[in-house]
Design a protein around this motif. Structure first.
Motif, PDB file in Angstrom:
ATOM      1  N   UNK A   1       0.832  -1.209   0.000  1.00  0.00           N
ATOM      2  CA  UNK A   1       0.000   0.000   0.000  1.00  0.00           C
ATOM      3  C   UNK A   1       0.865   1.257   0.000  1.00  0.00           C
ATOM      4  N   UNK A   2       2.058   1.142   0.549  1.00  0.00           N
ATOM      5  CA  UNK A   2       2.991   2.279   0.574  1.00  0.00           C
ATOM      6  C   UNK A   2       3.177   2.863  -0.816  1.00  0.00           C
ATOM      7  N   UNK A   3       3.330   1.998  -1.828  1.00  0.00           N
ATOM      8  CA  UNK A   3       3.628   2.460  -3.184  1.00  0.00           C
ATOM      9  C   UNK A   3       2.400   3.011  -3.897  1.00  0.00           C
ATOM     10  N   UNK A   4       1.248   2.840  -3.295  1.00  0.00           N
ATOM     11  CA  UNK A   4       0.041   3.514  -3.770  1.00  0.00           C
ATOM     12  C   UNK A   4      -0.242   4.774  -2.960  1.00  0.00           C
ATOM     13  N   UNK A   5      -0.111   4.651  -1.643  1.00  0.00           N
ATOM     14  CA  UNK A   5      -0.512   5.737  -0.755  1.00  0.00           C
ATOM     15  C   UNK A   5       0.420   6.939  -0.851  1.00  0.00           C
ATOM     16  N   UNK A   6       1.728   6.702  -0.849  1.00  0.00           N
ATOM     17  CA  UNK A   6       2.663   7.832  -0.885  1.00  0.00           C
ATOM     18  C   UNK A   6       2.521   8.652  -2.168  1.00  0.00           C
ATOM     19  N   UNK A   7       2.560   8.041  -3.363  1.00  0.00           N
ATOM     20  CA  UNK A   7       2.384   8.858  -4.579  1.00  0.00           C
ATOM     21  C   UNK A   7       1.045   9.587  -4.622  1.00  0.00           C
ATOM     22  N   UNK A   8      -0.034   8.895  -4.223  1.00  0.00           N
ATOM     23  CA  UNK A   8      -1.349   9.546  -4.246  1.00  0.00           C
ATOM     24  C   UNK A   8      -1.398  10.712  -3.265  1.00  0.00           C
ATOM     25  N   UNK A   9      -0.796  10.531  -2.090  1.00  0.00           N
ATOM     26  CA  UNK A   9      -0.774  11.598  -1.089  1.00  0.00           C
ATOM     27  C   UNK A   9       0.042  12.787  -1.568  1.00  0.00           C
TER      28      UNK A   9
ATOM     29  N   UNK B   1       7.074  11.914   4.988  1.00  0.00           N
ATOM     30  CA  UNK B   1       6.009  10.913   4.999  1.00  0.00           C
ATOM     31  C   UNK B   1       6.550   9.509   4.762  1.00  0.00           C
ATOM     32  N   UNK B   2       7.585   9.388   3.942  1.00  0.00           N
ATOM     33  CA  UNK B   2       8.167   8.067   3.696  1.00  0.00           C
ATOM     34  C   UNK B   2       8.714   7.467   4.986  1.00  0.00           C
ATOM     35  N   UNK B   3       9.263   8.304   5.846  1.00  0.00           N
ATOM     36  CA  UNK B   3       9.781   7.822   7.130  1.00  0.00           C
ATOM     37  C   UNK B   3       8.657   7.338   8.034  1.00  0.00           C
ATOM     38  N   UNK B   4       7.519   8.021   7.973  1.00  0.00           N
ATOM     39  CA  UNK B   4       6.381   7.636   8.822  1.00  0.00           C
ATOM     40  C   UNK B   4       5.688   6.395   8.270  1.00  0.00           C
ATOM     41  N   UNK B   5       5.339   6.419   6.984  1.00  0.00           N
ATOM     42  CA  UNK B   5       4.621   5.291   6.383  1.00  0.00           C
ATOM     43  C   UNK B   5       5.468   4.025   6.344  1.00  0.00           C
ATOM     44  N   UNK B   6       6.769   4.190   6.185  1.00  0.00           N
ATOM     45  CA  UNK B   6       7.643   3.037   6.043  1.00  0.00           C
ATOM     46  C   UNK B   6       7.811   2.214   7.302  1.00  0.00           C
ATOM     47  N   UNK B   7       7.244   2.646   8.404  1.00  0.00           N
ATOM     48  CA  UNK B   7       7.376   1.925   9.675  1.00  0.00           C
ATOM     49  C   UNK B   7       6.175   1.028   9.977  1.00  0.00           C
ATOM     50  N   UNK B   8       5.188   0.998   9.081  1.00  0.00           N
ATOM     51  CA  UNK B   8       3.987   0.185   9.294  1.00  0.00           C
ATOM     52  C   UNK B   8       3.971  -0.974   8.303  1.00  0.00           C
TER      53      UNK B   8
ATOM     54  N   UNK C   1      17.130   8.756  12.433  1.00  0.00           N
ATOM     55  CA  UNK C   1      16.959   7.490  11.717  1.00  0.00           C
ATOM     56  C   UNK C   1      16.321   7.777  10.365  1.00  0.00           C
ATOM     57  N   UNK C   2      16.926   7.242   9.349  1.00  0.00           N
ATOM     58  CA  UNK C   2      16.450   7.453   7.979  1.00  0.00           C
ATOM     59  C   UNK C   2      16.264   6.099   7.312  1.00  0.00           C
ATOM     60  N   UNK C   3      15.153   5.948   6.619  1.00  0.00           N
ATOM     61  CA  UNK C   3      14.904   4.745   5.834  1.00  0.00           C
ATOM     62  C   UNK C   3      15.447   4.945   4.424  1.00  0.00           C
ATOM     63  N   UNK C   4      15.948   3.870   3.854  1.00  0.00           N
ATOM     64  CA  UNK C   4      16.486   3.976   2.498  1.00  0.00           C
ATOM     65  C   UNK C   4      15.414   4.422   1.501  1.00  0.00           C
ATOM     66  N   UNK C   5      14.180   4.054   1.784  1.00  0.00           N
ATOM     67  CA  UNK C   5      13.099   4.399   0.862  1.00  0.00           C
ATOM     68  C   UNK C   5      12.856   5.906   0.808  1.00  0.00           C
ATOM     69  N   UNK C   6      13.350   6.642   1.807  1.00  0.00           N
ATOM     70  CA  UNK C   6      13.147   8.094   1.804  1.00  0.00           C
ATOM     71  C   UNK C   6      13.859   8.759   0.636  1.00  0.00           C
ATOM     72  N   UNK C   7      14.994   8.199   0.227  1.00  0.00           N
ATOM     73  CA  UNK C   7      15.701   8.780  -0.919  1.00  0.00           C
ATOM     74  C   UNK C   7      14.912   8.527  -2.204  1.00  0.00           C
ATOM     75  N   UNK C   8      14.270   7.375  -2.283  1.00  0.00           N
ATOM     76  CA  UNK C   8      13.387   7.128  -3.425  1.00  0.00           C
ATOM     77  C   UNK C   8      12.171   8.054  -3.377  1.00  0.00           C
ATOM     78  N   UNK C   9      11.722   8.354  -2.171  1.00  0.00           N
ATOM     79  CA  UNK C   9      10.558   9.233  -2.020  1.00  0.00           C
ATOM     80  C   UNK C   9      10.842  10.627  -2.570  1.00  0.00           C
ATOM     81  N   UNK C  10      12.088  11.070  -2.472  1.00  0.00           N
ATOM     82  CA  UNK C  10      12.431  12.383  -3.028  1.00  0.00           C
ATOM     83  C   UNK C  10      12.205  12.386  -4.542  1.00  0.00           C
ATOM     84  N   UNK C  11      12.567  11.285  -5.198  1.00  0.00           N
ATOM     85  CA  UNK C  11      12.329  11.186  -6.649  1.00  0.00           C
ATOM     86  C   UNK C  11      10.834  11.236  -6.956  1.00  0.00           C
ATOM     87  N   UNK C  12      10.048  10.538  -6.136  1.00  0.00           N
ATOM     88  CA  UNK C  12       8.597  10.593  -6.324  1.00  0.00           C
ATOM     89  C   UNK C  12       8.074  12.006  -6.098  1.00  0.00           C
ATOM     90  N   UNK C  13       8.630  12.684  -5.093  1.00  0.00           N
ATOM     91  CA  UNK C  13       8.210  14.055  -4.819  1.00  0.00           C
ATOM     92  C   UNK C  13       8.555  15.007  -5.955  1.00  0.00           C
TER      93      UNK C  13
END
Length: 423
Positions: A206-214, A261-268, A312-324
């Motif tokens: 759901x992360x890969x749907x929710x983050x881009x839509x948000x 948001x990637x840091x928050x969503x990525x923990x669930x 603390x940083x998740x690796x996915x946060x760097x990908x989130x910047x590209x999405x942003x």
């Protein structure tokens, strides 16, 4: 000299009134030419903002509820949105007089739509459907056969619709009928196919749907408010209310929001775990390195009053910047395309189902562009391209019959026993 002064500076009341009218008319014309439709100059902007805000709150609340319910409910929401979008776009080029002379012609549009839905969702969900029914032998064989011949079934369904269209051709209506036929296929390709990538993103997590839509929602809201309060410079002619101030402010806000948001969503785990079947149970999985927190110590030049010494940083946060970046810079062009499209047809909105926002299509123009990019980005830069045990098992379950799977299991067991014996 006096005549010249009296000509340049009218002294009589009627002359001054005419002079003011001419001046006001000149100002109005200048405003129109320079983007008078900017929100900052709109007298009804506060009323419009309140209506839009109320609708947004209801939409966000409903969206959050669907996210909580899970993957299947999100997919159902996407299907409903697609149906409403198709309805709005089908109605755009319909003519009541011609439709009355062509009974059943509207049904043909929906026939093609649901045939396309069966094809696209069949391809996207086939493996997950097989995984869902593996415990029932009869149902498993039935579903496996359906998956195997799904493409052929869809092809013959389309051919049946094609023949239906040819048989309904009526003299003096050819141009209208072929126009509707082409319009239907454009909707299926440009709208339905793009939005279907959303479902693929959902089952990858759901992360890969929710983050881009948000991010699209955040960018839209930020652009509206920055343009509302600071907008002065028109951005693009086909969308007069868009301003450079709104575009830049929204871009900065969206990129920062993506990282946070990637840091928050990525923990669930409910959001990050992929769904391998069509069940609705709670998910638990190994988050993998993409969602594993990494600790970083802040440099010494950070002020002492700052409460955190490490983050603390998740690796996915760097990908989130590209999405942003994509959501803030490129995805808005989906909205510009829709604006130009509406201008071509001389309509304000695609519909009126959402107060203050227009129709469903008006809200989904940027989302469709973002959904395709998110899927391509995830498959290209996030998913491991190496062969995994899960991918091999998926291929076995999808392409082999139950008897063939048993034979494979037996032979694989014999091979492993022989290898152990040789060691």
């Amino acid at each position: 000299m006096q005549r010249e002064n009296s000509f340049n500076h009218p002294s009589s009341p009627s002359a001054r009134l005419r002079h003011r009218r001419r001046s006001n008319e000149g100002i109005v014309e200048d405003l129109k030419s320079n983007g008078s439709h900017l929100l900052v100059n709109d007298r009804n902007k506060y009323k419009s903002m309140l209506i839009r805000a109320y609708s947004s709150v209801w939409m966000i609340g409903g969206f959050a509820l669907v996210i909580y319910l899970g993957h299947l409910y999100i997919m159902a929401m996407v299907v409903v949105i697609q149906i409403f979008m198709a309805r709005e776009l089908f109605n755009l080029l319909r003519r009541t007089h011609e439709d009355r002379q062509l009974p059943g012609f509207r049904s043909l549009n929906w026939y093609f739509f649901f045939t396309a839905m069966f094809f696209v969702y069949g391809r996207l969900l086939s493996q997950r459907l097989v995984n869902t029914v593996t415990t029932d032998k009869v149902l498993y064989q039935l579903v496996s056969s359906l998956v195997k011949y799904q493409m052929a079934i869809c092809y013959f369904l389309y051919i049946a619709g094609f023949m239906w269209f040819i048989l309904t051709l009526k003299k003096k209506m050819y141009k209208y009928q072929f126009g509707q036929y082409a319009w239907t296929h454009m909707i299926l390709i440009v709208v339905f196919t793009q939005s279907s990538f959303t479902v693929a993103n959902i089952f990858e997590g759901i992360f890969w749907f929710l983050l881009p839509a948000t991010l699209i929602v955040i960018n839209d809201i930020a652009a509206y408010f920055f343009g509302f309060f600071f907008g002065r410079t028109p951005l693009i002619k086909i969308s007069p209310k868009k301003t450079w101030e709104g575009f830049i402010g929204a871009s900065v806000t969206t990129i920062i929001s993506a990282f946070m948001l990637a840091n928050i969503m990525g923990r669930f785990s409910w959001l990050t775990c992929p769904r391998k079947d069509l069940s609705t149970g709670w998910l638990h999985c190994d988050p993998g390195p993409m969602f594993t927190p990494e600790f970083f110590t802040l440099p010494g030049w950070i002020p002492t009053w700052f409460p955190w010494k490490d983050v603390t940083i998740l690796r996915v946060q760097w990908h989130a910047i590209c999405l942003g970046l994509f959501a803030s810079i490129i995805a808005p062009f989906g909205g510009f395309f829709a604006s130009g499209f509406k201008r071509a047809f001389k309509i304000k909105d695609f519909g009126d189902s959402i107060p203050g926002h227009g129709g469903i299509t008006d809200r989904m123009d940027c989302q469709m562009v973002m959904a395709v990019f998110s899927y391509i980005y995830h498959q290209s830069f996030v998913v491991s391209q190496s062969i995994t045990v899960e991918s091999i098992i998926d291929q076995v379950l999808m392409n082999l019959t139950f008897e063939e799977q048993q034979l494979l299991f037996t032979k694989l067991g014999q091979m492993l026993q022989d290898r152990l014996f040789l060691q």
